[in-house]
Design an enzyme around this catalytic site. Structure first.
Site, PDB file in Angstrom:
ATOM      1  N   ARG A 119      97.700 -28.270  25.891  1.00 31.21           N
ATOM      2  CA  ARG A 119      99.017 -28.503  25.280  1.00 31.21           C
ATOM      3  C   ARG A 119      99.193 -27.467  24.187  1.00 31.21           C
ATOM      4  NH1 ARG A 119     101.919 -33.922  23.151  1.00 31.21           N
ATOM      5  NH2 ARG A 119     102.282 -33.976  25.384  1.00 31.21           N
ATOM      6  N   HIS A 146     106.943 -29.601  30.825  1.00 27.96           N
ATOM      7  CA  HIS A 146     106.037 -30.753  30.695  1.00 27.96           C
ATOM      8  C   HIS A 146     105.915 -31.402  32.082  1.00 27.96           C
ATOM      9  CE1 HIS A 146     103.707 -33.782  28.895  1.00 27.96           C
ATOM     10  NE2 HIS A 146     104.601 -34.407  28.146  1.00 27.96           N
ATOM     11  N   GLN A 149     104.639 -35.137  32.721  1.00 27.91           N
ATOM     12  CA  GLN A 149     105.601 -36.172  32.341  1.00 27.91           C
ATOM     13  C   GLN A 149     106.684 -36.302  33.422  1.00 27.91           C
ATOM     14  OE1 GLN A 149     105.638 -38.193  29.350  1.00 27.91           O
ATOM     15  NE2 GLN A 149     107.122 -39.291  30.604  1.00 27.91           N
ATOM     16  N   ASP A 241     115.597 -37.408  25.290  1.00 29.52           N
ATOM     17  CA  ASP A 241     114.382 -36.961  24.595  1.00 29.52           C
ATOM     18  C   ASP A 241     114.802 -36.621  23.163  1.00 29.52           C
ATOM     19  OD1 ASP A 241     111.849 -35.991  23.967  1.00 29.52           O
ATOM     20  OD2 ASP A 241     112.057 -34.114  25.083  1.00 29.52           O
ATOM     21  N   CYS A 281     110.678 -39.852  27.560  1.00 30.45           N
ATOM     22  CA  CYS A 281     109.267 -39.474  27.690  1.00 30.45           C
ATOM     23  C   CYS A 281     108.425 -40.059  26.564  1.00 30.45           C
ATOM     24  CB  CYS A 281     109.138 -37.966  27.731  1.00 30.45           C
ATOM     25  SG  CYS A 281     109.892 -37.142  26.314  1.00 30.45           S
ATOM     26  N   ARG A 309     101.821 -42.212  33.372  1.00 26.00           N
ATOM     27  CA  ARG A 309     101.128 -40.953  33.041  1.00 26.00           C
ATOM     28  C   ARG A 309      99.663 -41.066  33.472  1.00 26.00           C
ATOM     29  NH1 ARG A 309     102.976 -37.619  28.968  1.00 26.00           N
ATOM     30  NH2 ARG A 309     101.244 -36.314  29.681  1.00 26.00           N
TER      31      ARG A 309
HETATM   32  N1  NVA Z   1     110.427 -32.454  23.879  1.00 26.17           N
HETATM   33  C1  NVA Z   1     109.349 -33.160  23.248  1.00 26.17           C
HETATM   34  C2  NVA Z   1     108.530 -33.889  24.282  1.00 26.17           C
HETATM   35  C3  NVA Z   1     107.386 -34.685  23.729  1.00 26.17           C
HETATM   36  C4  NVA Z   1     106.585 -35.360  24.778  1.00 26.17           C
HETATM   37  C5  NVA Z   1     108.487 -32.186  22.467  1.00 26.17           C
HETATM   38  O1  NVA Z   1     108.180 -31.109  22.993  1.00 26.17           O
HETATM   39  O2  NVA Z   1     108.128 -32.480  21.326  1.00 26.17           O
HETATM   40  N1   CP Z   2     105.242 -38.030  26.428  1.00 20.72           N
HETATM   41  C1   CP Z   2     104.197 -37.408  25.866  1.00 20.72           C
HETATM   42  O1   CP Z   2     103.733 -36.370  26.330  1.00 20.72           O
HETATM   43  O2   CP Z   2     103.681 -38.060  24.796  1.00 20.72           O
HETATM   44  P1   CP Z   2     102.595 -37.490  23.776  1.00 20.72           P
HETATM   45  O3   CP Z   2     103.263 -36.380  23.010  1.00 20.72           O
HETATM   46  O4   CP Z   2     102.245 -38.671  22.921  1.00 20.72           O
HETATM   47  O5   CP Z   2     101.426 -36.979  24.544  1.00 20.72           O
END
Ligand code: NVA
Ligand code: CP
Length: 322
Positions: A119, A146, A149, A241, A281, A309
């Site tokens: 990540r 992502h 997800q 989101d 998400c 997930r």
């Molecule tokens: N768009 C959000 C998704 C988190 C799972 C982010 O990147 O922070």
């Molecule tokens: N939806 C998601 O990826 O959650 P986290 O940021 O908690 O991993």
């Protein structure tokens, strides 16, 4: 039971073993449904108490440059439930954080591990890691995509609705990593997607064009509109989101202003089908992009998405790493 399942072998000539998952577009339609079938079987049998020791002796390294609750816990628990071992590697705790190159890190980790989940911010970093790694690399979120997800979300819709093709998904909010991944998966699965966002917050044109090339094959209609009500009209799924993603914290106040009209609330839900699924998400900023009554309402499946997930990523790890 799963051990000799043709889904997990290359006998069908559809092997995913050894491959990377950086974007939903790395998978064919058949492979996406294969992930769903394996996830459904793993989920059902797990709930019956049937163990799946299918990745015994295998290790997954999980590199994080951003925070995580769901991704971290579901991957770590998932690999453990499959008989393997997960290592949480905070980028600041390994030499990557002190300037060791991504390429060298990939080479070294590939000598110890059977898979790497990462990540991070820039998507290029994941591409670079995958280029140098000899084990499968899984994208656990970048600024651009992502995929895990989006796969869990569509698996959730598949469980709830059975048939995906022909459904209409409304995405209300930022043209971010989630929007991009949903465009890609909707295009592949024949789901119509209408994305409503303020001017200047559209998904990158390159992503829209790639998704449209897939949509041409499945008949999915992909639209970017300004009016959230227009996007929500007759939707089967309403998705939102956060307005400011990880890494955009300094833009929070400006985004709150620009996205004020892009809230999923009761009024917006009234434009969708009465049984429309509410998706997010997570993590959610309640009272911003979504109201409490909607996220806690009877059509909300946000915690099913979060649970899935786990099952979907177990399927992904099995198909790539077994
Ligand atoms: N768009 C959000 C998704 C988190 C799972 C982010 O990147 O922070
Ligand atoms: N939806 C998601 O990826 O959650 P986290 O940021 O908690 O991993």
């Amino acid at each position: 039971m799963l051990k000799n399942d043709p889904l997990l072998t290359d006998d069908l000539g559809l092997g995913m073993r050894g491959r990377d998952l950086l974007c939903v577009r790395d998978l064919s339609v058949v492979e996406i449904y294969r992930v769903f079938e394996v996830a459904a079987l793993l989920k059902r049998e797990h709930k019956q108490g049937i163990p799946h020791n299918l990745l015994v002796g295998k290790s997954l390294g999980m590199i994080f440059r951003k925070s995580s609750t769901r991704t971290r816990v579901s991957f770590e628990v998932g690999i453990w439930q499959l008989g393997g071992h997960g290592l949480h590697l905070n980028a600041g705790d390994i030499q990557l954080g002190r300037g060791e190159t991504v390429g060298d890190t990939a080479e070294v980790l590939s000598r110890y591990l059977d898979g790497i989940m990462i990540r991070t911010f820039g998507h290029e970093e994941v591409i670079e890691l995958a280029k140098h790694a000899s084990v499968p690399v899984i994208n656990g979120l970048t600024d651009l995509f992502h995929p895990c997800q989006a796969l869990a979300d569509m698996f959730t819709a598949y469980e709830k609705r059975g048939e995906l093709s022909g459904l209409k998904l409304a995405f209300i909010g930022d043209g971010n990593n989630m929007a991009n991944s949903l465009l890609c998966i909707c295009a592949k699965l024949g789901v119509d997607m209408s994305l409503a966002c303020p001017a200047g917050y559209e998904p990158p044109q390159s992503v829209v064009e790639l998704a449209k090339s897939d949509a041409a094959l499945t008949g999915a209609k992909l639209r970017i509109v300004r009016d959230p009500m227009e996007a929500a009209q007759d939707a089967d799924i309403v998705y939102t989101d956060v307005w400011a993603s990880m890494g955009q914290e300094q833009e929070k106040a400006e985004r709150e202003k620009n996205f004020a009209k892009y809230q999923v609330n009761g009024e917006l839900m009234a434009a969708a089908k009465p049984d429309a699924l509410v998706m997010h998400c997570l993590p959610a900023h309640r009272g911003e992009e979504i109201t409490d009554d909607v996220i806690d309402g009877r059509n909300s499946v946000v915690f099913d998405e979060a649970e899935n997930r786990l099952h979907v990523q177990k399927a992904i790890m099995l198909l790539l790493m077994a």
